[in-house]
Design a protein around this motif. Structure first.
Motif, mmCIF file in Angstrom:
data_model
loop_
_atom_site.group_PDB
_atom_site.id
_atom_site.type_symbol
_atom_site.label_atom_id
_atom_site.label_comp_id
_atom_site.label_asym_id
_atom_site.label_seq_id
_atom_site.Cartn_x
_atom_site.Cartn_y
_atom_site.Cartn_z
ATOM 1 N N VAL A 13 -17.035 39.231 22.515
ATOM 2 C CA VAL A 13 -15.859 38.365 22.412
ATOM 3 C C VAL A 13 -15.207 38.326 23.790
ATOM 4 C CG1 VAL A 13 -13.642 38.008 21.291
ATOM 5 C CG2 VAL A 13 -15.540 38.957 19.991
ATOM 6 N N VAL A 14 -15.010 37.096 24.311
ATOM 7 C CA VAL A 14 -14.474 36.941 25.655
ATOM 8 C C VAL A 14 -13.202 36.099 25.638
ATOM 9 C CG1 VAL A 14 -16.685 37.223 26.831
ATOM 10 C CG2 VAL A 14 -15.974 34.957 26.117
ATOM 11 N N LYS A 22 -8.394 27.583 29.361
ATOM 12 C CA LYS A 22 -7.732 28.841 29.718
ATOM 13 C C LYS A 22 -6.898 29.351 28.557
ATOM 14 C CE LYS A 22 -4.526 30.786 33.068
ATOM 15 N NZ LYS A 22 -3.776 30.535 34.293
ATOM 16 N N GLY A 23 -7.042 30.656 28.251
ATOM 17 C CA GLY A 23 -6.270 31.279 27.186
ATOM 18 C C GLY A 23 -6.982 31.330 25.846
ATOM 19 N N LYS A 24 -8.132 30.680 25.729
ATOM 20 C CA LYS A 24 -8.864 30.671 24.462
ATOM 21 C C LYS A 24 -9.841 31.842 24.404
ATOM 22 C CE LYS A 24 -8.745 25.682 23.709
ATOM 23 N NZ LYS A 24 -9.587 24.487 23.512
ATOM 24 N N ARG A 25 -10.215 32.194 23.166
ATOM 25 C CA ARG A 25 -11.187 33.252 22.936
ATOM 26 C C ARG A 25 -12.404 32.679 22.233
ATOM 27 N NH1 ARG A 25 -8.174 38.607 21.233
ATOM 28 N NH2 ARG A 25 -6.292 38.367 22.466
ATOM 29 N N GLY A 26 -13.524 33.330 22.417
ATOM 30 C CA GLY A 26 -14.740 32.898 21.744
ATOM 31 C C GLY A 26 -15.833 33.937 21.854
ATOM 32 N N THR A 27 -16.882 33.731 21.085
ATOM 33 C CA THR A 27 -18.027 34.626 21.075
ATOM 34 C C THR A 27 -19.133 34.039 21.945
ATOM 35 O OG1 THR A 27 -17.476 35.219 18.805
ATOM 36 C CG2 THR A 27 -19.658 35.825 19.575
ATOM 37 N N VAL A 28 -19.767 34.881 22.736
ATOM 38 C CA VAL A 28 -20.836 34.446 23.624
ATOM 39 C C VAL A 28 -22.071 34.120 22.781
ATOM 40 C CG1 VAL A 28 -22.348 35.113 25.533
ATOM 41 C CG2 VAL A 28 -19.963 35.841 25.520
ATOM 42 N N GLU A 41 -18.787 30.010 22.130
ATOM 43 C CA GLU A 41 -18.541 29.211 20.938
ATOM 44 C C GLU A 41 -17.183 28.518 21.005
ATOM 45 O OE1 GLU A 41 -18.725 29.959 16.117
ATOM 46 O OE2 GLU A 41 -18.956 31.617 17.495
ATOM 47 N N ASN A 42 -17.174 27.199 20.816
ATOM 48 C CA ASN A 42 -15.975 26.346 20.807
ATOM 49 C C ASN A 42 -15.216 26.328 22.132
ATOM 50 O OD1 ASN A 42 -16.420 25.599 18.108
ATOM 51 N ND2 ASN A 42 -15.365 27.421 17.388
ATOM 52 N N ILE A 43 -15.886 26.597 23.239
ATOM 53 C CA ILE A 43 -15.281 26.544 24.567
ATOM 54 C C ILE A 43 -16.085 25.559 25.407
ATOM 55 C CG2 ILE A 43 -14.699 27.861 26.641
ATOM 56 C CD1 ILE A 43 -13.066 28.725 24.246
ATOM 57 N N ASN A 44 -15.389 24.759 26.226
ATOM 58 C CA ASN A 44 -15.995 23.751 27.095
ATOM 59 C C ASN A 44 -16.828 22.758 26.281
ATOM 60 O OD1 ASN A 44 -16.346 22.522 29.559
ATOM 61 N ND2 ASN A 44 -18.071 23.804 30.169
ATOM 62 N N VAL A 45 -16.230 22.255 25.205
ATOM 63 C CA VAL A 45 -16.898 21.302 24.322
ATOM 64 C C VAL A 45 -16.675 19.893 24.857
ATOM 65 C CG1 VAL A 45 -16.994 20.380 21.975
ATOM 66 C CG2 VAL A 45 -16.587 22.812 22.342
ATOM 67 N N VAL A 46 -17.759 19.133 24.959
ATOM 68 C CA VAL A 46 -17.690 17.749 25.405
ATOM 69 C C VAL A 46 -18.343 16.865 24.351
ATOM 70 C CG1 VAL A 46 -17.686 18.298 27.856
ATOM 71 C CG2 VAL A 46 -19.847 17.901 26.698
ATOM 72 N N ILE A 47 -17.997 15.586 24.371
ATOM 73 C CA ILE A 47 -18.594 14.627 23.454
ATOM 74 C C ILE A 47 -19.606 13.798 24.234
ATOM 75 C CG2 ILE A 47 -18.170 12.632 21.981
ATOM 76 C CD1 ILE A 47 -15.406 13.786 21.428
ATOM 77 N N ARG A 48 -20.828 13.789 23.770
ATOM 78 C CA ARG A 48 -21.880 13.001 24.392
ATOM 79 C C ARG A 48 -22.046 11.721 23.578
ATOM 80 N NH1 ARG A 48 -21.743 14.652 29.080
ATOM 81 N NH2 ARG A 48 -22.672 16.627 29.568
ATOM 82 N N ASN A 49 -21.933 10.592 24.257
ATOM 83 C CA ASN A 49 -22.110 9.299 23.605
ATOM 84 C C ASN A 49 -23.544 8.834 23.800
ATOM 85 O OD1 ASN A 49 -19.392 8.856 22.729
ATOM 86 N ND2 ASN A 49 -18.860 8.611 24.875
ATOM 87 N N VAL A 50 -24.216 8.571 22.696
ATOM 88 C CA VAL A 50 -25.588 8.095 22.724
ATOM 89 C C VAL A 50 -25.707 6.897 21.785
ATOM 90 C CG1 VAL A 50 -26.619 10.311 23.309
ATOM 91 C CG2 VAL A 50 -26.268 9.720 20.928
ATOM 92 N N LYS A 51 -26.744 6.167 21.958
ATOM 93 C CA LYS A 51 -26.978 5.025 21.087
ATOM 94 C C LYS A 51 -27.282 5.532 19.668
ATOM 95 C CE LYS A 51 -29.317 0.636 21.276
ATOM 96 N NZ LYS A 51 -30.203 -0.215 22.050
ATOM 97 N N PRO A 52 -26.655 4.959 18.656
ATOM 98 C CA PRO A 52 -26.908 5.441 17.284
ATOM 99 C C PRO A 52 -28.377 5.303 16.888
ATOM 100 C CG PRO A 52 -25.012 3.992 17.334
ATOM 101 C CD PRO A 52 -25.643 3.910 18.682
ATOM 102 N N ASP A 53 -28.899 6.331 16.243
ATOM 103 C CA ASP A 53 -30.236 6.298 15.690
ATOM 104 C C ASP A 53 -30.242 7.156 14.433
ATOM 105 O OD1 ASP A 53 -30.101 8.828 16.747
ATOM 106 O OD2 ASP A 53 -31.854 8.662 18.018
ATOM 107 N N TYR A 54 -31.397 7.458 13.891
ATOM 108 C CA TYR A 54 -31.452 8.193 12.629
ATOM 109 C C TYR A 54 -30.972 9.638 12.778
ATOM 110 C CZ TYR A 54 -35.766 10.347 14.298
ATOM 111 O OH TYR A 54 -36.683 11.059 15.022
ATOM 112 N N ARG A 55 -31.068 10.225 13.985
ATOM 113 C CA ARG A 55 -30.589 11.596 14.200
ATOM 114 C C ARG A 55 -29.074 11.652 14.387
ATOM 115 N NH1 ARG A 55 -34.107 13.125 19.107
ATOM 116 N NH2 ARG A 55 -34.467 10.900 19.062
ATOM 117 N N LEU A 74 -13.973 40.221 29.174
ATOM 118 C CA LEU A 74 -14.207 40.801 27.854
ATOM 119 C C LEU A 74 -12.899 41.255 27.225
ATOM 120 C CD1 LEU A 74 -17.415 42.916 28.438
ATOM 121 C CD2 LEU A 74 -17.157 41.042 26.856
ATOM 122 N N ILE A 75 -12.818 41.176 25.889
ATOM 123 C CA ILE A 75 -11.620 41.594 25.173
ATOM 124 C C ILE A 75 -11.836 42.992 24.608
ATOM 125 C CG2 ILE A 75 -10.183 41.145 23.159
ATOM 126 C CD1 ILE A 75 -10.488 38.219 23.685
#
Length: 106
Positions: A13-14, A22-28, A41-55, A74-75
């Motif tokens: 846990v970091v 900054k200030g958030k916690r998460g598990t490596v 986990e749940n840190i530096n999350v970005v949204i990737r835009n792609v063309k819609p397909d079945y996936r 480390l905490i």
């Protein structure tokens, strides 16, 4: 050439010390030794835009990008605060990680 040694391992846990999260916690989740980066986990999350397909029928997905090991700490579970970590030998002669301030072994 040997791989560098870092005191952060998968499952730790970091606390994020710098950057957008900054200030958030998460598990490596993953450690990249050659690049000195980790995925948290749940840190530096970005949204990737792609063309819609079945996936990806909605056309976008969220992805966690790696951050530098130097931007996290480390905490310590005994104090619930970020702390520095060192190495020492335990009674059996095995090398273990410990928190320098509290002395607690990881």
């Amino acid at each position: 050439m040997t791989q560098p040694k870092f005191k952060i391992k998968k499952g730790d846990v970091v606390f994020v010390t710098t950057g957008r999260d900054k200030g958030k916690r998460g598990t490596v989740k993953k450690v990249f030794l050659d690049r000195a980066q980790i995925i948290v986990e749940n840190i530096n999350v970005v949204i990737r835009n792609v063309k819609p397909d079945y996936r990806n029928p909605q056309g976008s997905f969220k992805k966690e990008l790696p951050i530098s090991i130097s931007n996290v700490s480390l905490i310590d579970p005994s104090t619930d605060k970020p702390a520095k970590v060192g190495y020492k030998l335990d009674d059996t002669g095995k090398k273990v990680r410990y928190f320098k301030k509290s002395g607690a072994v990881l």
